[in-house]
Design a protein around this motif. Structure first.
Motif, PDB file in Angstrom:
ATOM      1  N   MET A  50     -60.273 133.788 -34.426  1.00 33.20           N
ATOM      2  CA  MET A  50     -60.539 134.327 -35.774  1.00 33.20           C
ATOM      3  C   MET A  50     -60.658 133.178 -36.775  1.00 33.20           C
ATOM      4  O   MET A  50     -59.763 132.342 -36.865  1.00 33.20           O
ATOM      5  CB  MET A  50     -59.342 135.234 -36.076  1.00 33.20           C
ATOM      6  N   MET A  51     -61.784 133.103 -37.495  1.00 35.93           N
ATOM      7  CA  MET A  51     -62.006 131.990 -38.415  1.00 35.93           C
ATOM      8  C   MET A  51     -62.256 132.499 -39.820  1.00 35.93           C
ATOM      9  O   MET A  51     -63.038 133.408 -40.024  1.00 35.93           O
ATOM     10  CB  MET A  51     -63.222 131.184 -37.973  1.00 35.93           C
ATOM     11  N   TYR A  89     -58.541 128.366 -38.616  1.00 36.34           N
ATOM     12  CA  TYR A  89     -58.648 128.869 -37.252  1.00 36.34           C
ATOM     13  C   TYR A  89     -57.237 128.981 -36.695  1.00 36.34           C
ATOM     14  O   TYR A  89     -56.534 127.968 -36.603  1.00 36.34           O
ATOM     15  CB  TYR A  89     -59.480 127.865 -36.441  1.00 36.34           C
ATOM     16  N   ASN A  90     -56.803 130.192 -36.389  1.00 35.66           N
ATOM     17  CA  ASN A  90     -55.416 130.410 -35.944  1.00 35.66           C
ATOM     18  C   ASN A  90     -54.411 129.729 -36.864  1.00 35.66           C
ATOM     19  O   ASN A  90     -53.473 129.066 -36.406  1.00 35.66           O
ATOM     20  CB  ASN A  90     -55.232 129.897 -34.518  1.00 35.66           C
ATOM     21  N   GLY A  91     -54.672 129.812 -38.158  1.00 35.24           N
ATOM     22  CA  GLY A  91     -53.750 129.245 -39.146  1.00 35.24           C
ATOM     23  C   GLY A  91     -53.935 127.755 -39.380  1.00 35.24           C
ATOM     24  O   GLY A  91     -53.216 127.160 -40.193  1.00 35.24           O
ATOM     25  N   GLU A 112     -62.476 126.524 -25.946  1.00 35.15           N
ATOM     26  CA  GLU A 112     -61.678 127.577 -25.317  1.00 35.15           C
ATOM     27  C   GLU A 112     -62.127 127.838 -23.882  1.00 35.15           C
ATOM     28  O   GLU A 112     -61.323 128.111 -22.999  1.00 35.15           O
ATOM     29  CB  GLU A 112     -61.869 128.859 -26.132  1.00 35.15           C
ATOM     30  N   GLU A 131     -62.723 119.878 -29.310  1.00 29.78           N
ATOM     31  CA  GLU A 131     -62.908 120.988 -30.244  1.00 29.78           C
ATOM     32  C   GLU A 131     -64.071 120.766 -31.216  1.00 29.78           C
ATOM     33  O   GLU A 131     -64.372 121.635 -32.021  1.00 29.78           O
ATOM     34  CB  GLU A 131     -61.601 121.239 -31.026  1.00 29.78           C
ATOM     35  N   ASN A 181     -50.549 124.718 -28.176  1.00 24.77           N
ATOM     36  CA  ASN A 181     -50.910 126.121 -27.928  1.00 24.77           C
ATOM     37  C   ASN A 181     -52.398 126.398 -28.115  1.00 24.77           C
ATOM     38  O   ASN A 181     -52.894 127.421 -27.661  1.00 24.77           O
ATOM     39  CB  ASN A 181     -50.082 127.052 -28.820  1.00 24.77           C
ATOM     40  N   LEU A 182     -53.138 125.504 -28.768  1.00 26.23           N
ATOM     41  CA  LEU A 182     -54.569 125.735 -28.944  1.00 26.23           C
ATOM     42  C   LEU A 182     -55.432 124.879 -28.017  1.00 26.23           C
ATOM     43  O   LEU A 182     -56.638 124.761 -28.197  1.00 26.23           O
ATOM     44  CB  LEU A 182     -54.969 125.513 -30.414  1.00 26.23           C
TER      45      LEU A 182
END
Ligand code: A3P
Length: 289
Positions: A1-2, A11-13, A30, A81, A105-106
């Motif tokens: 989610m962006m 992106y993810n906070g 990903e 990324e 975690n990303l």
């Protein structure tokens, strides 16, 4: 989610510069199929990423200078990324070397289940802040840093690219990667580059003789990298990075924070970092400073 937020995606906070990241690039990361012999250098921004993009190919190829003299650092050892990754991934020869600024975690999910190795470089957060402050002045794709005091508060609250330094460091320290990860500090690299190169070569299973260690270390010293157009960011148009405001390879030393922090700023900074690192059993070379 962006979510779009000025010059950044959230992106993810996590705030990521739009200049170098896109929905496609994050999907690419990903879905990346990590190979067991892949090697990732992981850094919070301004901790020595460009340095690792210089050292890793040389350690992996036995000191052949061709790639570092002919391929820009961002294509030679790409950020997983970033948008360039999809364009250059097929050119990488095994074992592939990549960099990432992602918290654990990303990372690509396939990294977790692979046997790929990671080298995590940590730098004194006070020097990270100083380096980042100057970088924000020259990189037009980042927000203006404001005053040093304002930027210090932004950094502490994590409202900068890739979020809080403490969260980043903790995420990788808590990841249970056992012998798949090597932790090193920027300060150790400054103090004893040859020793660090030997550690890398044994971690990566590359047998380098002393002459090669010496050649790699000589090539990767600050003054040589500063004149290597494949590594000093001079190929980037001035409208994107303005090196007349601050060169990308700026000082390359440990402890420049002493020229920037007031005693009050230092006390505030250290108190917040210490509080957030409480319970994490690590000592850093700069703890006693
Ligand atoms: P300074 O701004 O303190 O000089 P990154 O590549 O992660 O963005 O980090 C950039 C920082 O690493 C800059 O710090 C840069 O000068 C430093 N750096 C890059 N190559 C170096 C080298 N060979 N020796 C020492 N520092 C280096």
């Amino acid at each position: 989610m962006m979510i779009s937020h000025g010059k950044y995606w959230v992106y993810n906070g996590l705030m990521l510069p739009k200049e170098t990241h896109s929905a496609e690039s994050l999907k690419f990361a990903e879905e990346l199929k990590v190979q067991n012999n892949d090697i990732f250098a992981i850094t919070y921004p301004k901790s020595g990423t460009t340095w690792m993009q210089e050292i890793l190919p040389l350690v992996l190829n036995g000191g052949d200078l061709t790639p570092v003299q002919t391929i820009p650092n961002w294509d030679r050892v790409p950020w997983v990324e970033e948008t360039r990754a999809a364009l250059v991934m097929d050119n990488l020869v095994a074992p592939r070397a990549m960099v990432s600024h992602m918290p654990y975690n990303l990372m690509p999910p396939s990294f977790m289940s692979s046997k790929a190795k990671a080298i995590y470089v940590t730098r004194n957060p006070r020097d990270v802040l100083v380096s980042s402050f100057h970088f924000h002045k020259m990189a037009n794709f980042l927000d203006d840093p404001g005053t040093f005091d304002e930027f210090l508060e932004k950094f502490l609250s994590g409202k900068v690219m890739f979020g809080k330094w403490t969260e980043h460091v903790k995420s990788w320290r808590k990841a249970n990667l056992r012998d798949r990860i090597l932790f090193v500090t920027y300060e150790e690299m400054v103090q004893d580059l040859r020793g660090v190169i030997r550690r890398f070569s044994s971690f990566l299973g590359q047998d380098l003789d002393e002459e090669t260690v010496e050649r790699v270390a000589n090539h990767c010293c600050f003054s040589n990298m500063k004149t290597n157009i494949m590594s000093n960011y001079s190929l980037v148009p001035q409208g994107i990075m303005d090196s007349s405001k601050s060169p990308f390879l700026r000082k390359g030393v440990a402890g420049d924070w002493k020229n920037h922090f007031s005693p009050e700023q230092e006390a505030r900074f250290v108190a917040v970092i210490q509080q957030e690192m409480a319970g994490i059993n690590i000592t850093f070379p700069w703890d006693q400073e």
